[in-house]
Each structure stands twice: as structure tokens, then as C-alpha cells.
Design an enzyme around this catalytic site. Sequence first.
Site, short mmCIF file in Angstrom:
data_model
loop_
_atom_site.label_atom_id
_atom_site.label_comp_id
_atom_site.label_asym_id
_atom_site.label_seq_id
_atom_site.Cartn_x
_atom_site.Cartn_y
_atom_site.Cartn_z
CE LYS A 11 0.88 1.51 4.37
NZ LYS A 11 1.85 2.51 4.57
N PRO A 99 9.72 -3.93 -1.26
CG PRO A 99 10.51 -1.99 -2.27
CD PRO A 99 9.34 -2.92 -2.25
CB VAL A 100 12.41 -5.25 3.73
CG1 VAL A 100 12.32 -5.48 5.23
CG2 VAL A 100 12.12 -6.55 2.98
CB ALA A 101 12.32 -1.47 6.77
CB ALA A 102 9.85 0.19 1.84
N GLY A 103 7.81 1.57 4.31
CA GLY A 103 6.59 2.37 4.40
C GLY A 103 5.53 1.87 3.45
CG LEU A 104 6.29 0.59 0.04
CD1 LEU A 104 7.18 -0.04 -1.03
CD2 LEU A 104 5.33 1.59 -0.62
CB ALA A 105 1.70 -2.04 4.54
N GLY A 107 5.25 -6.21 5.75
CA GLY A 107 4.98 -7.20 6.80
C GLY A 107 3.48 -7.33 7.06
CG ASP A 141 -0.32 0.06 7.96
OD1 ASP A 141 -1.14 0.95 8.25
OD2 ASP A 141 0.87 0.29 7.68
P1 ATP Z 1 4.54 -0.21 7.49
O1 ATP Z 1 4.32 0.53 6.21
O2 ATP Z 1 3.34 -1.08 7.89
O3 ATP Z 1 5.07 0.63 8.60
P2 ATP Z 1 7.01 -1.12 6.41
O4 ATP Z 1 6.73 -1.35 4.95
O5 ATP Z 1 7.64 0.17 6.76
O6 ATP Z 1 5.67 -1.31 7.22
P3 ATP Z 1 8.01 -3.80 6.71
O7 ATP Z 1 8.42 -4.12 5.32
O8 ATP Z 1 6.76 -4.42 7.20
O9 ATP Z 1 7.95 -2.23 6.95
O10 ATP Z 1 9.26 -4.17 7.65
C1 ATP Z 1 9.46 -3.60 8.92
C2 ATP Z 1 10.35 -4.54 9.74
O11 ATP Z 1 9.59 -5.70 10.04
C3 ATP Z 1 11.56 -5.02 8.96
O12 ATP Z 1 12.69 -4.48 9.56
C4 ATP Z 1 11.53 -6.53 9.01
O13 ATP Z 1 12.70 -7.04 9.61
C5 ATP Z 1 10.36 -6.88 9.91
N1 ATP Z 1 9.46 -7.91 9.34
C6 ATP Z 1 8.79 -8.82 10.06
N2 ATP Z 1 8.02 -9.59 9.28
C7 ATP Z 1 8.17 -9.16 8.02
C8 ATP Z 1 7.63 -9.57 6.77
N3 ATP Z 1 6.77 -10.60 6.67
N4 ATP Z 1 7.98 -8.87 5.67
C9 ATP Z 1 8.84 -7.83 5.77
N5 ATP Z 1 9.40 -7.42 6.93
C10 ATP Z 1 9.08 -8.07 8.05
#
Ligand code: ATP
Length: 317
Positions: A11, A99-105, A107, A141
Site C-alpha cells: 500500500k 521492499p522491506v522497511a519501506a513504508g509500504l506495509a 509485513g 495496517d
Molecule cells: P509499514 O508501512 O506497515 O510501517 P514497512 O513497509 O515500513 O511497514 P516492513 O516491510 O513491514 O515495513 O518491515 C518492517 C520490519 O519488520 C523489517 O525491519 C523486518 O525485519 C520486519 N518484518 C517482520 N516480518 C516481516 C515480513 N513478513 N515482511 C517484511 N518485513 C518483516
Amino acid sequence: MHSYSLIAPAKINLYLEIIGDRPDGYHELAMILQSIALADQIDVRSNSNRTIHVHCNHPQVPTDKSNLAYRAAELMAKEFPEAFARYGGVDISINKQIPVAAGLAGGSTNAAAVLIGIDLLWKLGLTQSELEGLGARLGSDVPFCISGGTAIGTGRGEQLSPLPNLNNIYIVLAKYRSLEVSTAWAYKTYRQQFSNSYIKNTNDLVARANAVHSGAIVKAIFARDTGKIAEKLHNDLERVVLPAYPQVLQLREVFANQQGVLGTMMSGSGPTVFALFESEQQAEQVKLYVTEALTDGDLELFVTRTISHGIQVTSSV
Ligand code: ATP
């Protein structure tokens, strides 16, 4: 043995306003959340040994209990012990494209897919609202990620009001691979710097959250006025993330100066920056230009588009 494959879309936030503090320590928010086509694939399979296993192709994603998908399965096992005993445990495989920890939800959408996958595996027949209730216990989220599309999120972001579908607005996402912004840091820093302007009175807080329903961006969504939507993009967290992360600010500025960009904003707590376009061709052109202009191997760019759904089941065996 049964298994389901699910698509778990990311998202973006078209709007994120921090209104005040909540007694539970979270912030009172008014957001507009939008599903995008960029998605992970989740496979959930019953095993016969009463254990939960997570496998992920992305080295940065933990596979232990700190994985949100693991915690979703654990919550289901706790809530439905008889089904857990009858059907056994679950193996969860995550093909990570978001992408991880990206603000794209990333997890959160994985957790949403696991709730739906296990509901099907265990033949529980949970309603959308029951699934959203379970999701809210895992993260703010997660409820949105279940049904997705376009929605207003108030409270912690988990109180949802659906908005009309907003399909096929083209998007370029830009993120530095090695740059992560902690959501907890962003909100904590915002509180340190701006809590003096928080609304304190409960009635005023509720009124402010409700006002988003009749705000300019919501009117633009009802009218599907893409230009107006882009003009009214807003994210309070930019006030703390942009000064602390000059690379994110630079992406914002590069996008803002490109022809064809209707609007640009950071998503959630960042560091992903997105730009909106009328056409896929314009999005591809700007992606190419930014790739060449910034020549940084750490920068990844994606062309994607808005979609009208959350988790989708693609196959069952
Ligand atoms: P949001 O937008 O909901 O704040 P996000 O996109 O910023 O989330 P995520 O990609 O969900 O962040 O990752 C945040 C942290 O959660 C990462 O540092 C990762 O180690 C951890 N994490 C735990 N489970 C997952 C998963 N299934 N996918 C990605 N990251 C995960």
C-alpha cells in the site's frame, strides 16, 4: 495436505495526518490508504506436526517469531486451538517483491494473507470484520491490507471506511535499498518535535478525524480527479523524515521537477517516495530519467499502479 497461494499487495498513503496522542500510547491518525499492484506471493500449507515455519527468499526478512506472518499464524493457533489440533501446523513461504522497511506495509500485508490463508485451510469461515479484528491485534495496517482498495483509516489507522475504487493511476516508487526508516523512530521523533500542536480535547480529536471524510482529497477521490488527488497528497511524517534523510528529500525534489509527475510524496514513515502519473508511458519515462540522473546502484525504482483489492487467493491444492 492442503495449500493456498495468495497475492499480498503493498500500500501507499495518499494522506497521513497525525492528530494527537491516544491513551494506548499510539497516535490518533487520519489516513487514506491505497493498494498498489506491487505484491508478495504467500503460500500457506498444512503440515502435520503442529509447528509454524516461515521461509522467505529475502535475506533481510526474519523467519522467526518476529516475522509478522509467523505472528499471524501463531494468533490463529491460539484463537482456534481445535482447528490447529485437527489440521496441524502451517508452513508459510514468502516470495518477497515489496521492499522491506519501506513504508509500504510489506509485513502487514503478509500477515493479512496468512490470516486469510489459514481461515481457508482450517475451514473457519471467518467474516471480513472478524479477520480485520484479528488483524488489528497484529498491526495497525493489517486490517486495511485484508480488503485493500482505497480507504480512510482513522484511530490507529485500523478503523476503515472504504472509498470508491481508484484503479490504474500509474506510480513510480523509489527507494534506496540500504536505507531503512524505523516507523517507531519516525512517530517518536514527530511527538518530540510537534506534540505541542496536538489536539488534546477528545471531542475535538474525534471531530478532526471525522473531518477527513469531507476533506478535499476525499472529494477528489469521489470525483476521480487524479490531478486534484495528486495536488492534495499529504504526509505529516515528511516533517521529520525529510530533514533527517537528505536522500529521501532529494528523491522528492527530483520527482517534483519531472514533466508528467502529477504529485509526489513519501509513503507512510518512508523512506519510499512515490510519484503519480496519468499514463504508464510517462511513469516509465520518469523512471528511466531518474535512474540515469542519479546513477546510484543502491536506488531501486518500480513502475506500478493503483488497484482495487487487497489479498487475493490465486490457487488451492
Ligand atoms: P509499514 O508501512 O506497515 O510501517 P514497512 O513497509 O515500513 O511497514 P516492513 O516491510 O513491514 O515495513 O518491515 C518492517 C520490519 O519488520 C523489517 O525491519 C523486518 O525485519 C520486519 N518484518 C517482520 N516480518 C516481516 C515480513 N513478513 N515482511 C517484511 N518485513 C518483516
